[in-house]
Design a protein around this motif. Structure first.
Motif, PDB file in Angstrom:
ATOM      1  N   PHE A  74      44.179   6.998  73.544  1.00  0.00           N
ATOM      2  CA  PHE A  74      44.771   8.264  73.108  1.00  0.00           C
ATOM      3  C   PHE A  74      46.278   8.023  72.993  1.00  0.00           C
ATOM      4  CE2 PHE A  74      43.906  12.818  72.728  1.00  0.00           C
ATOM      5  CZ  PHE A  74      45.175  13.370  72.793  1.00  0.00           C
ATOM      6  N   ASP A  75      46.670   7.453  71.839  1.00  0.00           N
ATOM      7  CA  ASP A  75      48.022   6.915  71.709  1.00  0.00           C
ATOM      8  C   ASP A  75      48.523   7.021  70.272  1.00  0.00           C
ATOM      9  OD1 ASP A  75      49.452   3.689  72.733  1.00  0.00           O
ATOM     10  OD2 ASP A  75      50.203   5.241  71.361  1.00  0.00           O
ATOM     11  N   PRO A  76      49.658   7.699  70.025  1.00  0.00           N
ATOM     12  CA  PRO A  76      50.149   7.875  68.643  1.00  0.00           C
ATOM     13  C   PRO A  76      50.467   6.562  67.934  1.00  0.00           C
ATOM     14  CG  PRO A  76      51.762   8.654  70.249  1.00  0.00           C
ATOM     15  CD  PRO A  76      50.507   8.388  71.001  1.00  0.00           C
ATOM     16  N   THR A  77      50.823   5.513  68.708  1.00  0.00           N
ATOM     17  CA  THR A  77      51.129   4.249  68.028  1.00  0.00           C
ATOM     18  C   THR A  77      49.852   3.610  67.473  1.00  0.00           C
ATOM     19  OG1 THR A  77      50.864   2.931  70.035  1.00  0.00           O
ATOM     20  CG2 THR A  77      53.060   3.827  69.609  1.00  0.00           C
ATOM     21  N   LEU A  78      48.696   3.997  68.024  1.00  0.00           N
ATOM     22  CA  LEU A  78      47.417   3.486  67.504  1.00  0.00           C
ATOM     23  C   LEU A  78      46.835   4.442  66.466  1.00  0.00           C
ATOM     24  CD1 LEU A  78      45.743   2.254  70.834  1.00  0.00           C
ATOM     25  CD2 LEU A  78      47.103   0.938  69.186  1.00  0.00           C
ATOM     26  N   GLN A  79      47.160   5.733  66.599  1.00  0.00           N
ATOM     27  CA  GLN A  79      46.596   6.724  65.671  1.00  0.00           C
ATOM     28  C   GLN A  79      47.336   6.714  64.316  1.00  0.00           C
ATOM     29  OE1 GLN A  79      46.964  11.019  66.538  1.00  0.00           O
ATOM     30  NE2 GLN A  79      44.741  11.212  66.315  1.00  0.00           N
ATOM     31  N   THR A  80      48.647   6.427  64.366  1.00  0.00           N
ATOM     32  CA  THR A  80      49.443   6.455  63.124  1.00  0.00           C
ATOM     33  C   THR A  80      48.923   5.506  62.043  1.00  0.00           C
ATOM     34  OG1 THR A  80      51.405   7.252  64.276  1.00  0.00           O
ATOM     35  CG2 THR A  80      51.771   6.072  62.201  1.00  0.00           C
ATOM     36  N   PRO A  81      48.665   4.223  62.350  1.00  0.00           N
ATOM     37  CA  PRO A  81      48.146   3.352  61.272  1.00  0.00           C
ATOM     38  C   PRO A  81      46.801   3.822  60.713  1.00  0.00           C
ATOM     39  CG  PRO A  81      48.318   2.171  63.385  1.00  0.00           C
ATOM     40  CD  PRO A  81      48.964   3.477  63.565  1.00  0.00           C
ATOM     41  N   ILE A  82      46.011   4.490  61.554  1.00  0.00           N
ATOM     42  CA  ILE A  82      44.736   5.026  61.063  1.00  0.00           C
ATOM     43  C   ILE A  82      45.012   6.134  60.047  1.00  0.00           C
ATOM     44  CG2 ILE A  82      42.664   6.329  61.720  1.00  0.00           C
ATOM     45  CD1 ILE A  82      42.708   4.827  64.394  1.00  0.00           C
ATOM     46  N   VAL A  83      45.959   7.027  60.392  1.00  0.00           N
ATOM     47  CA  VAL A  83      46.311   8.104  59.470  1.00  0.00           C
ATOM     48  C   VAL A  83      46.837   7.524  58.159  1.00  0.00           C
ATOM     49  CG1 VAL A  83      47.911  10.036  59.063  1.00  0.00           C
ATOM     50  CG2 VAL A  83      46.731   9.825  61.266  1.00  0.00           C
ATOM     51  N   ASN A  84      47.686   6.511  58.261  1.00  0.00           N
ATOM     52  CA  ASN A  84      48.243   5.907  57.037  1.00  0.00           C
ATOM     53  C   ASN A  84      47.145   5.318  56.154  1.00  0.00           C
ATOM     54  OD1 ASN A  84      50.707   6.641  58.038  1.00  0.00           O
ATOM     55  ND2 ASN A  84      51.216   4.589  58.829  1.00  0.00           N
ATOM     56  N   SER A  85      46.163   4.682  56.756  1.00  0.00           N
ATOM     57  CA  SER A  85      45.093   4.102  55.917  1.00  0.00           C
ATOM     58  C   SER A  85      44.194   5.200  55.359  1.00  0.00           C
ATOM     59  CB  SER A  85      44.272   3.088  56.721  1.00  0.00           C
ATOM     60  OG  SER A  85      43.435   3.783  57.627  1.00  0.00           O
ATOM     61  N   VAL A  86      44.029   6.282  56.104  1.00  0.00           N
ATOM     62  CA  VAL A  86      43.256   7.413  55.567  1.00  0.00           C
ATOM     63  C   VAL A  86      43.984   8.006  54.365  1.00  0.00           C
ATOM     64  CG1 VAL A  86      42.445   9.768  56.044  1.00  0.00           C
ATOM     65  CG2 VAL A  86      42.104   7.966  57.748  1.00  0.00           C
ATOM     66  N   VAL A  87      45.296   8.163  54.507  1.00  0.00           N
ATOM     67  CA  VAL A  87      46.085   8.727  53.394  1.00  0.00           C
ATOM     68  C   VAL A  87      45.915   7.857  52.152  1.00  0.00           C
ATOM     69  CG1 VAL A  87      48.435   9.198  52.572  1.00  0.00           C
ATOM     70  CG2 VAL A  87      47.748   9.904  54.873  1.00  0.00           C
ATOM     71  N   ALA A  88      45.941   6.538  52.351  1.00  0.00           N
ATOM     72  CA  ALA A  88      45.797   5.610  51.219  1.00  0.00           C
ATOM     73  C   ALA A  88      44.423   5.757  50.558  1.00  0.00           C
ATOM     74  CB  ALA A  88      46.007   4.176  51.707  1.00  0.00           C
ATOM     75  N   SER A  89      43.441   6.201  51.308  1.00  0.00           N
ATOM     76  CA  SER A  89      42.090   6.351  50.733  1.00  0.00           C
ATOM     77  C   SER A  89      41.930   7.695  50.017  1.00  0.00           C
ATOM     78  CB  SER A  89      41.041   6.236  51.850  1.00  0.00           C
ATOM     79  OG  SER A  89      41.058   7.427  52.638  1.00  0.00           O
ATOM     80  N   LYS A  90      42.963   8.488  50.008  1.00  0.00           N
ATOM     81  CA  LYS A  90      43.006   9.758  49.250  1.00  0.00           C
ATOM     82  C   LYS A  90      41.793  10.668  49.475  1.00  0.00           C
ATOM     83  CE  LYS A  90      45.697   7.979  45.282  1.00  0.00           C
ATOM     84  NZ  LYS A  90      46.965   8.319  45.928  1.00  0.00           N
ATOM     85  N   PRO A  91      41.532  11.081  50.691  1.00  0.00           N
ATOM     86  CA  PRO A  91      40.443  12.034  50.887  1.00  0.00           C
ATOM     87  C   PRO A  91      40.869  13.420  50.388  1.00  0.00           C
ATOM     88  CG  PRO A  91      41.628  11.766  52.941  1.00  0.00           C
ATOM     89  CD  PRO A  91      42.258  10.809  51.948  1.00  0.00           C
ATOM     90  N   SER A  92      39.911  14.308  50.240  1.00  0.00           N
ATOM     91  CA  SER A  92      40.237  15.690  49.855  1.00  0.00           C
ATOM     92  C   SER A  92      40.934  16.382  51.019  1.00  0.00           C
ATOM     93  CB  SER A  92      38.950  16.459  49.521  1.00  0.00           C
ATOM     94  OG  SER A  92      38.037  15.662  48.784  1.00  0.00           O
ATOM     95  N   ALA A  93      40.461  16.066  52.249  1.00  0.00           N
ATOM     96  CA  ALA A  93      41.001  16.742  53.431  1.00  0.00           C
ATOM     97  C   ALA A  93      40.890  15.848  54.656  1.00  0.00           C
ATOM     98  CB  ALA A  93      40.240  18.038  53.676  1.00  0.00           C
ATOM     99  N   MET A  94      41.732  16.146  55.643  1.00  0.00           N
ATOM    100  CA  MET A  94      41.704  15.401  56.909  1.00  0.00           C
ATOM    101  C   MET A  94      41.659  16.373  58.074  1.00  0.00           C
ATOM    102  SD  MET A  94      44.673  13.067  58.686  1.00  0.00           S
ATOM    103  CE  MET A  94      45.218  12.293  57.202  1.00  0.00           C
ATOM    104  N   LEU A  95      40.703  16.163  58.975  1.00  0.00           N
ATOM    105  CA  LEU A  95      40.681  16.868  60.250  1.00  0.00           C
ATOM    106  C   LEU A  95      41.296  15.883  61.243  1.00  0.00           C
ATOM    107  CD1 LEU A  95      38.490  18.582  58.816  1.00  0.00           C
ATOM    108  CD2 LEU A  95      37.129  18.449  60.898  1.00  0.00           C
ATOM    109  N   ILE A  96      42.245  16.349  62.042  1.00  0.00           N
ATOM    110  CA  ILE A  96      42.856  15.421  62.991  1.00  0.00           C
ATOM    111  C   ILE A  96      43.225  16.114  64.292  1.00  0.00           C
ATOM    112  CG2 ILE A  96      45.146  15.722  61.902  1.00  0.00           C
ATOM    113  CD1 ILE A  96      45.662  12.726  62.867  1.00  0.00           C
ATOM    114  N   ALA A  97      43.049  15.357  65.396  1.00  0.00           N
ATOM    115  CA  ALA A  97      43.524  15.767  66.725  1.00  0.00           C
ATOM    116  C   ALA A  97      44.756  14.915  67.006  1.00  0.00           C
ATOM    117  CB  ALA A  97      42.456  15.528  67.776  1.00  0.00           C
ATOM    118  N   PRO A  98      45.966  15.411  66.680  1.00  0.00           N
ATOM    119  CA  PRO A  98      47.168  14.595  66.877  1.00  0.00           C
ATOM    120  C   PRO A  98      47.368  14.228  68.346  1.00  0.00           C
ATOM    121  CG  PRO A  98      47.654  16.595  65.609  1.00  0.00           C
ATOM    122  CD  PRO A  98      46.285  16.760  66.176  1.00  0.00           C
TER     123      PRO A  98
END
Ligand code: T6T
Length: 324
Positions: A74-98
């Motif tokens: 449960f760590d933002p330094t590990l969650q951030t790269p996941i978010v960046n790769s999700v953004v690159a995959s251009k989903p319609s929407a993202m559900l996230i627990a920051p």
């Protein structure tokens, strides 16, 4: 080129263009398929796995695509790269627990600028403009309920310690605030020893309890503000042979916590409804993508689980699962 031929060519060209821009993020894909990604706070943890089950069931019902990803801590330094790769995959929407109220603002701002519809589930970030909908337990109320339950267990008096994960996690911070306000306002016999942080690590939580017991042998009660903090605190009480002597109330209702409840290590659990949070998250994401009404804030319920009611069917339903 023959007139008809020219018309067909133009039509062909037009078709090509539509397909190309149909994949825009924030919209349904060219195939009309809405694609949603759920980014958990912690992969494999029963609260977020139960959330994923609720989200998957709702996605199936609404005919949309859902994939689930999450960091190993449960760590933002590990969650951030996941978010960046999700953004690159251009989903319609993202559900996230920051995983942090500040550190996750920048990556989520990027997602928003890509017009990805963002729904915050469980935790939030400080920037109110992020998250078309915020779906979470009323954690302030949950913290106050934990204080009342613990005070009852210790007869309203004695030394009480709180164990949390890390400052900057919106949910547990609210639980602590609710707990402290309730103790201050209505439980004058309680000596509040303050909050200590386990960094969401079970072993660290055990160490904190062992040190607290060494310092205050007359410790009366513990409030553990989430699943891992509670599991660790409970096993320390068990190893120290303090069953029932030091009372404990824990947030969440994972399998390890339910066993501790049945073994008399913990006296009450505050079970959230992660499945509901996940399902409502998908509903709001689909509404946002379809340009329909979105509800900005959705508080979800919680249930107090005790050894007396844990086997009741309606309580069994709220216990967390490791998988669907
Ligand atoms: O308590 C839940 C969640 O609500 C919190 O935001 C983080 O911890 C848990 O996932 C439990 O570990």
């Amino acid at each position: 080129m023959h007139k008809a031929g020219r018309a067909m060519a133009a039509l062909g060209a037009l078709l090509l263009t539509v397909t190309a821009c149909g994949g825009q993020s924030g919209e349904a894909g060219g195939d009309g398929q809405i694609r949603i990604t759920l980014v958990q706070g912690l992969a494999g943890e029963e609260f977020y796995e139960t959330m994923a089950c609720g989200a998957k069931a709702k996605a199936k019902e609404l005919g949309v695509t859902l994939d689930v990803q999450g960091p190993q801590k449960f760590d933002p330094t590990l969650q951030t790269p996941i978010v960046n790769s999700v953004v690159a995959s251009k989903p319609s929407a993202m559900l996230i627990a920051p995983t942090d109220v500040k550190a996750m603002i920048a990556p989520l701002t990027q997602a928003k600028q890509q017009d990805i519809k963002i729904i915050l589930v469980d935790t939030v970030v400080e920037d109110p403009s992020i998250g078309l909908s915020r779906i979470s337990t009323d954690n302030l109320k949950g913290g106050a309920a934990a204080a009342k339950a613990l005070s009852e267990q210790i007869g309203g008096k004695g030394k009480v310690l709180v164990i949390s994960t890390d400052p900057g996690v919106s949910t547990v911070d609210a639980r602590i605030k609710g707990f402290e306000e309730e103790v201050k306002a209505n439980h004058p016999g309680i000596t509040y020893l303050g909050v200590q942080y386990s960094h969401n690590d079970v072993t660290e939580a055990s160490k904190i309890v062992n040190a607290a017991l060494a310092k205050d042998s007359d410790l009366a009660g513990i409030f553990a503000a989430n699943l891992n903090s509670a599991t660790g605190a409970g096993s320390a009480l068990q190893q120290a042979g303090k069953l029932g002597q030091v009372k404990m109330v824990g947030f969440d209702a994972g399998p390890a916590q339910v066993k501790q409840l049945k073994d008399g290590v913990v006296q009450a659990l505050i079970a959230q409804l992660p499945g509901d949070i996940g399902a409502k998250g998908v509903e709001q994401a689909v509404a946002a993508v379809r340009g329909q009404q979105v509800t900005p804030s959705i508080p979800t319920d919680a249930t107090i689980v005790t050894a007396a009611n844990v086997d009741q069917p309606e309580v069994q339903k709220v216990l967390y699962k490791a998988g669907c």
